[in-house]
Scaffold this active site. Structure first.
Site, mmCIF file in Angstrom:
data_model
loop_
_atom_site.group_PDB
_atom_site.id
_atom_site.type_symbol
_atom_site.label_atom_id
_atom_site.label_comp_id
_atom_site.label_asym_id
_atom_site.label_seq_id
_atom_site.Cartn_x
_atom_site.Cartn_y
_atom_site.Cartn_z
ATOM 1 N N ASP A 108 14.141 23.415 26.369
ATOM 2 C CA ASP A 108 14.715 24.596 26.636
ATOM 3 C C ASP A 108 14.105 25.390 27.850
ATOM 4 O OD1 ASP A 108 15.832 27.021 26.069
ATOM 5 O OD2 ASP A 108 14.720 27.842 24.268
ATOM 6 N N ASP A 305 20.727 28.314 31.321
ATOM 7 C CA ASP A 305 20.349 27.852 29.989
ATOM 8 C C ASP A 305 20.816 26.581 29.450
ATOM 9 O OD1 ASP A 305 18.869 28.405 27.685
ATOM 10 O OD2 ASP A 305 20.770 29.468 26.751
#
Length: 426
Positions: A108, A305
């Protein structure tokens, strides 16, 4: 006693000699395979799911991610928190502890702290037993690393350094801050041990969004992220190259240090900018063009992202984009429970899809059809760009729009580099 002391000293010296070549290799940079959650290599793989079901679940995760971000940016109480992302499409295999225990963790770029579910674990499936590792060290309240961590908890008679991470949807994980050896199996076939990685040993995890992941590797911009911690070994650089998901297109990979250099005649770079959440990688999106026609952009910036498959932009921009696509493509639309624009392509198998380009500061990023559309079946093409809500919150360039781009993150120089490539051949 002297003999025992000599034996221990000899063993420690031998271990150091064995580790030195590996640490030297790490300093030169290394690469590790990334696994899409729907790949047969993934522990989350479900062979009974159809392509349409996989895509629908990817859309649901992205929508949940959009809701997560909306709450984060609209609620000031979360701005000072380290917020992990409970969703993610790409996993990395890592060996934790000594002896090493293999786990699969979500990567992440929007989170800092790396955490692993540890035994005992309330409400979760533990994957790591700290007591079985000779290199596990739990922080005490007196350790500097504990005091430097934003969400640590000490006082009231506590001697251990506790942490708690909250999700905006009510999910959370908590436990002890600790250090441990993380060993990576590289794509070159050797092992790279990284000593004393600061991580969260979670003993209580409650995730409201459906996910079977039990660990997370944080690659955000903060000091405690793995990308920052690797800085003393390989420099604060990493890159990844994602192959198209849902088909046999080769392997994605992530690289650190010298291996993370993005080069080639079409490589471009742009500066990172600051935004409301320090962990995120923000870049300034100046305009979006559809077949050369500019569409106004209201968002001040967007972030790259890996936690969402879909791209999410402000609602006015998405509405203008959808109106333009309908006008250009002139195809019948069909309803979808998650995606706002889907075309019925049965009447035209040779659809000419418009060209969409993101315009940043001096950098243009032209998207292919696979970046922009999700093909649920032979008859349905859906726009892989959805509304993120309020224009005041940053947009998101999701992982699907990053496929077949080699994307490098340089934390020391605060810039991102991008080159269009065939990631299967990189």
């Amino acid at each position: 006693m002297a003999s025992s002391s000599f034996t221990l000293s000899f063993l420690l010296s031998l271990i150091l000699l064995l580790l030195l070549p590996l640490l030297a290799s790490a300093k030169q940079g290394f690469s590790v395979e990334l696994i899409h959650r729907d790949s047969p290599k993934s522990p989350l793989y479900d062979p009974s799911k159809t392509l349409a079901e996989q895509l629908r679940e990817a859309a649901r995760r992205s929508i949940a991610r959009a809701d997560h971000l909306s709450r984060v940016f609209s609620d000031d109480t979360y701005h000072s928190r380290l917020l992990p992302n409970p969703i993610g499409d790409y996993l990395i295999e890592v060996n934790v502890g000594t002896p090493a225990h293999k786990i699969f963790a979500v990567i992440d770029t929007g989170s800092d702290l790396t955490w692993v579910n540890c035994n005992p674990c309330i409400g979760c499936y533990p994957t790591f037993e700290p007591k079985s590792s000779s290199t596990y060290h739990r922080f005490s309240c007196g350790d500097n690393a504990c005091a430097d961590f934003p969400t640590h908890s000490c006082g009231k008679g506590l001697t251990t350094c506790d942490f708690a991470l909250a999700y905006a949807d009510g999910s959370h994980t908590s436990g002890f801050l600790a250090t441990e050896t993380f060993t990576f199996d590289t794509t070159a076939g050797y092992h790279v041990p990284i000593l004393n990685v600061v991580f969260g040993c979670s003993h209580f995890t409650q995730i409201t969004i459906a996910t079977d992941t039990v660990a997370l590797v944080g690659l955000g911009r903060g000091d405690v992220s793995l990308a920052s911690q690797l800085g003393t070994i390989v420099g604060k650089k990493f890159s990844y190259c994602l192959v198209p998901p849902f088909r046999d297109a080769g392997s994605s990979h992530i690289s650190f240090g010298a291996n993370a250099v993005v080069s080639g005649p079409n490589a471009v770079s742009m500066p990172l900018i600051n935004g409301p959440i320090r962990s995120f990688y923000y870049v300034p999106l100046r305009s979006l063009t559809l077949n050369g026609q500019s569409i106004p952009v209201n968002s001040r910036h967007v972030m790259l992202d890996t936690g969402a498959a879909l791209t999410m932009l402000d609602s006015a921009l998405v509405q203008s984009l959808e109106d333009g696509l309908k006008n250009i493509m002139k195809l019948p639309t069909v309803q979808h429970p998650e995606l706002s624009l889907c075309f019925d392509i049965r009447s035209n198998r040779n659809v000419r899809y418009p060209i969409i380009t993101f315009e940043f500061d001096g950098v243009s990023l032209t998207l292919d059809v696979g970046h922009v559309f999700m093909f649920l079946d032979a008859n349905t093409a859906c726009l892989a760009i959805i509304s993120s809500g309020d224009a005041d919150q940053p947009g998101v360039i999701g992982s699907r729009a990053q496929v077949n781009f080699h994307i490098g993150y340089d934390l020391d120089n605060q810039k991102i580099s991008i080159a269009g490539v065939n990631c299967a051949n990189l």
